[in-house]
Scaffold this active site. Sequence first.
Site, PDB file in Angstrom:
ATOM      1  N   LYS A 135       0.858  -1.195   0.000  1.00  0.00           N
ATOM      2  CA  LYS A 135       0.000   0.000   0.000  1.00  0.00           C
ATOM      3  C   LYS A 135       0.892   1.242   0.000  1.00  0.00           C
ATOM      4  O   LYS A 135       1.527   1.582   0.999  1.00  0.00           O
ATOM      5  CB  LYS A 135      -0.920   0.011   1.238  1.00  0.00           C
ATOM      6  N   GLU A 162       9.812   2.383  10.739  1.00  0.00           N
ATOM      7  CA  GLU A 162      10.825   3.409  10.442  1.00  0.00           C
ATOM      8  C   GLU A 162      10.108   4.743  10.518  1.00  0.00           C
ATOM      9  O   GLU A 162       9.241   5.039   9.696  1.00  0.00           O
ATOM     10  CB  GLU A 162      11.412   3.198   9.041  1.00  0.00           C
ATOM     11  N   CYS A 203      13.699  11.708   5.873  1.00  0.00           N
ATOM     12  CA  CYS A 203      13.716  11.330   7.291  1.00  0.00           C
ATOM     13  C   CYS A 203      15.079  11.643   7.893  1.00  0.00           C
ATOM     14  O   CYS A 203      15.198  11.874   9.089  1.00  0.00           O
ATOM     15  CB  CYS A 203      13.385   9.861   7.453  1.00  0.00           C
ATOM     16  N   GLU A 226       9.630  17.407  14.622  1.00  0.00           N
ATOM     17  CA  GLU A 226       9.920  17.173  13.206  1.00  0.00           C
ATOM     18  C   GLU A 226       9.016  18.071  12.353  1.00  0.00           C
ATOM     19  O   GLU A 226       7.795  17.967  12.405  1.00  0.00           O
ATOM     20  CB  GLU A 226       9.676  15.701  12.837  1.00  0.00           C
TER      21      GLU A 226
HETATM   22  P1  NAP Z   1       2.239   9.306   6.924  1.00  0.00           P
HETATM   23  O1  NAP Z   1       1.318  10.370   6.508  1.00  0.00           O
HETATM   24  O2  NAP Z   1       2.209   8.869   8.349  1.00  0.00           O
HETATM   25  O3  NAP Z   1       1.943   8.067   5.921  1.00  0.00           O
HETATM   26  C1  NAP Z   1       2.797   6.975   5.725  1.00  0.00           C
HETATM   27  C2  NAP Z   1       1.983   5.829   5.164  1.00  0.00           C
HETATM   28  O4  NAP Z   1       1.097   5.371   6.172  1.00  0.00           O
HETATM   29  C3  NAP Z   1       1.100   6.187   3.963  1.00  0.00           C
HETATM   30  O5  NAP Z   1       1.020   5.104   3.079  1.00  0.00           O
HETATM   31  C4  NAP Z   1      -0.236   6.434   4.623  1.00  0.00           C
HETATM   32  O6  NAP Z   1      -1.334   6.303   3.758  1.00  0.00           O
HETATM   33  C5  NAP Z   1      -0.226   5.354   5.671  1.00  0.00           C
HETATM   34  N1  NAP Z   1      -1.148   5.586   6.773  1.00  0.00           N
HETATM   35  C6  NAP Z   1      -1.527   6.770   7.303  1.00  0.00           C
HETATM   36  N2  NAP Z   1      -2.404   6.560   8.314  1.00  0.00           N
HETATM   37  C7  NAP Z   1      -2.569   5.208   8.417  1.00  0.00           C
HETATM   38  C8  NAP Z   1      -3.351   4.371   9.251  1.00  0.00           C
HETATM   39  N3  NAP Z   1      -4.144   4.858  10.198  1.00  0.00           N
HETATM   40  N4  NAP Z   1      -3.264   3.034   9.081  1.00  0.00           N
HETATM   41  C9  NAP Z   1      -2.453   2.508   8.158  1.00  0.00           C
HETATM   42  N5  NAP Z   1      -1.740   3.257   7.298  1.00  0.00           N
HETATM   43  C10 NAP Z   1      -1.768   4.587   7.442  1.00  0.00           C
HETATM   44  O7  NAP Z   1       3.740   9.684   6.652  1.00  0.00           O
HETATM   45  P2  NAP Z   1       4.283  10.481   5.416  1.00  0.00           P
HETATM   46  O8  NAP Z   1       3.892  11.915   5.557  1.00  0.00           O
HETATM   47  O9  NAP Z   1       3.917   9.751   4.156  1.00  0.00           O
HETATM   48  O10 NAP Z   1       5.864  10.335   5.620  1.00  0.00           O
HETATM   49  C11 NAP Z   1       6.625  11.239   6.332  1.00  0.00           C
HETATM   50  C12 NAP Z   1       7.084  10.649   7.648  1.00  0.00           C
HETATM   51  O11 NAP Z   1       7.774   9.422   7.416  1.00  0.00           O
HETATM   52  C13 NAP Z   1       8.076  11.546   8.359  1.00  0.00           C
HETATM   53  O12 NAP Z   1       7.802  11.558   9.736  1.00  0.00           O
HETATM   54  C14 NAP Z   1       9.419  10.883   8.071  1.00  0.00           C
HETATM   55  O13 NAP Z   1      10.421  11.163   9.024  1.00  0.00           O
HETATM   56  C15 NAP Z   1       9.040   9.458   8.064  1.00  0.00           C
HETATM   57  N6  NAP Z   1      10.020   8.679   7.310  1.00  0.00           N
HETATM   58  C16 NAP Z   1      10.846   7.868   8.014  1.00  0.00           C
HETATM   59  C17 NAP Z   1      11.824   7.122   7.356  1.00  0.00           C
HETATM   60  C18 NAP Z   1      12.739   6.214   8.120  1.00  0.00           C
HETATM   61  O14 NAP Z   1      13.336   5.335   7.515  1.00  0.00           O
HETATM   62  N7  NAP Z   1      12.893   6.386   9.433  1.00  0.00           N
HETATM   63  C19 NAP Z   1      11.926   7.209   5.961  1.00  0.00           C
HETATM   64  C20 NAP Z   1      11.068   8.079   5.277  1.00  0.00           C
HETATM   65  C21 NAP Z   1      10.095   8.792   5.972  1.00  0.00           C
HETATM   66  P3  NAP Z   1      -2.017   7.609   3.061  1.00  0.00           P
HETATM   67  O15 NAP Z   1      -0.952   8.241   2.241  1.00  0.00           O
HETATM   68  O16 NAP Z   1      -3.110   7.017   2.253  1.00  0.00           O
HETATM   69  O17 NAP Z   1      -2.497   8.480   4.181  1.00  0.00           O
END
Ligand code: NAP
Length: 507
Positions: free
Chosen positions: A186, A261, A295, A395
């Site tokens: 997904k 992550e 990230c 963040e």
């Molecule tokens: P996000 O909004 O939390 O979404 C990440 C994924 O989770 C998307 O596919 C999203 O789907 C899904 N999701 C959201 N709510 C969910 C729920 N209740 N149940 C299941 N899935 C759900 O994060 P983002 O804005 O895409 O990414 C940015 C964040 O990721 C930052 O905090 C960054 O630091 C972190 N990140 C961490 C790493 C690492 O390796 N540590 C690498 C890259 C990014 P939808 O898009 O459909 O909402």
Amino acid sequence: MAVPVAPGTAADPANGNLFIAGAWVDGVTGETFESLNPADRRDVVGRFQAGTAADTGMAIKAAEAAFPAWRSMPAPKRGEIMYRFAELMARHKERLSQAMTREMGKVIAEARGDVQEGIDIAYLMAGEGRRMFGDTVPSELPDKWAMSIRQPIGVAGIITPWNFPIAIPCWKMMPALVTGNTVVFKPSSDTPHCATLLVELMAEAGFPPGTINLVTGSGEAVGDTIVDSPDVPVISFTSSSATGKRIAERAGRRLKRLSLELGGKNGVVVLRDADLDLATDGILWSAFGTTGQRCTACSRVIVEQAVAEPLLERLEARAKTLKLGYGLDPGVDVGPLINPAAVDKVGRYVGIGRAEGDLVIGGSAATAGDLAHGNFFNPTIFSGVKPMDRIGQEEIFGPVLSVIPVADFDAAVTALNQTRYGLSASIFTRDVNAAFRAMRDFEAGIVYVNAGTTGAETHLPFGGWKETGNGHREAGHAAIESYTEWKSIYVDFSGHLQRAQIDNQPD
Ligand code: NAP
């Protein structure tokens, strides 16, 4: 009922279907959502199926059905399919990169790097098909053999963010697949087109039907169904720490294997003996590359007071020269933020920063000319920030850099570690003793010396301490830990009962 439209390849990847059991299909409702170019929201990249719980259930069933044959295929054969996939990605690198810049916004050079990470991990994991080491050790009893092997877990739920729309899905899917798991993928709702192109190449490479299934749609409808399903025993999830904690609670109810992550608040330490020009290069690249949406992005510079002024002058002068725009246009250094909500969030943090530190440069959305059609924000620097200020702790995930002056090296280490995150950290110094103390004392999963906070290579473990994750790692050999169960095997060829810890010990 899902209707197959074209097995093997997406009928029109810009109007993407779901990929279930080896066929591109419409979702049960046929409802779609749009993906927009963040540099110009008038440009609709494509329309994608808004997958539902029912679609996700079908994808899980397909992955379950494919699991017995896939786990039985010799791992080197699985690796050969992966090798073909890596070659296909390399052949299509430019097409994938341009599609990424259009859908996600990062400038083309960075998009090529993102695709290259996917290629690199595919080659690395293809080779893992011929390694996947276990242990063979002596038994404590005579005429007995002892060894451990890895086995796949089952259906892996792969839930990914938008900021590395090719690399992160590959980091997760390649180790999951080579170890014999099947996948329900997904992707972020901001980058469904990149995901569709990726899965199209996986199908072409020859992954058998059902081994890889793609369901686009919302986190609630698709993501939660994957997380809650009793038939998905392993989940790999990348997102913010707040979302990750919610997922951990849900997955914990079923005691699932969960690899998280999550967020970061990465810092660069600059000591008084550092090469300030080199430090400036490293900080700017880490802070404003990918518009601060990595990230591992640097959002804190912790600098010894003695060189704070000259470093700040350099950062300001160079940040002024950065050109914002569409990442496919030549000369553009910084692309847009992912969506208007991100512009609002960064704007809110700039408001907080104005009360906490001194605004040096930037501080507003960029709306001149054509930029008004995109989600642009000017590179922003605050000086005089204190370690525990909100802009030094939370963040922001945008082009906002806080400069935190400190008295000496010890204060720098304390400030660097004073965060709930622990992904990436770096130090600029010519003092070898200080560099080694930093390598030892920084509380982070990745440490750089005389480089910025970004630039991980795929054959080393990737991940963070504290609230950046839950102890698992992506990439490197460490990645396969997330997707395998250990099995310890004892073969007794003595012909009689031998009791461990009893028959080989004196009474
Ligand atoms: P996000 O909004 O939390 O979404 C990440 C994924 O989770 C998307 O596919 C999203 O789907 C899904 N999701 C959201 N709510 C969910 C729920 N209740 N149940 C299941 N899935 C759900 O994060 P983002 O804005 O895409 O990414 C940015 C964040 O990721 C930052 O905090 C960054 O630091 C972190 N990140 C961490 C790493 C690492 O390796 N540590 C690498 C890259 C990014 P939808 O898009 O459909 O909402």
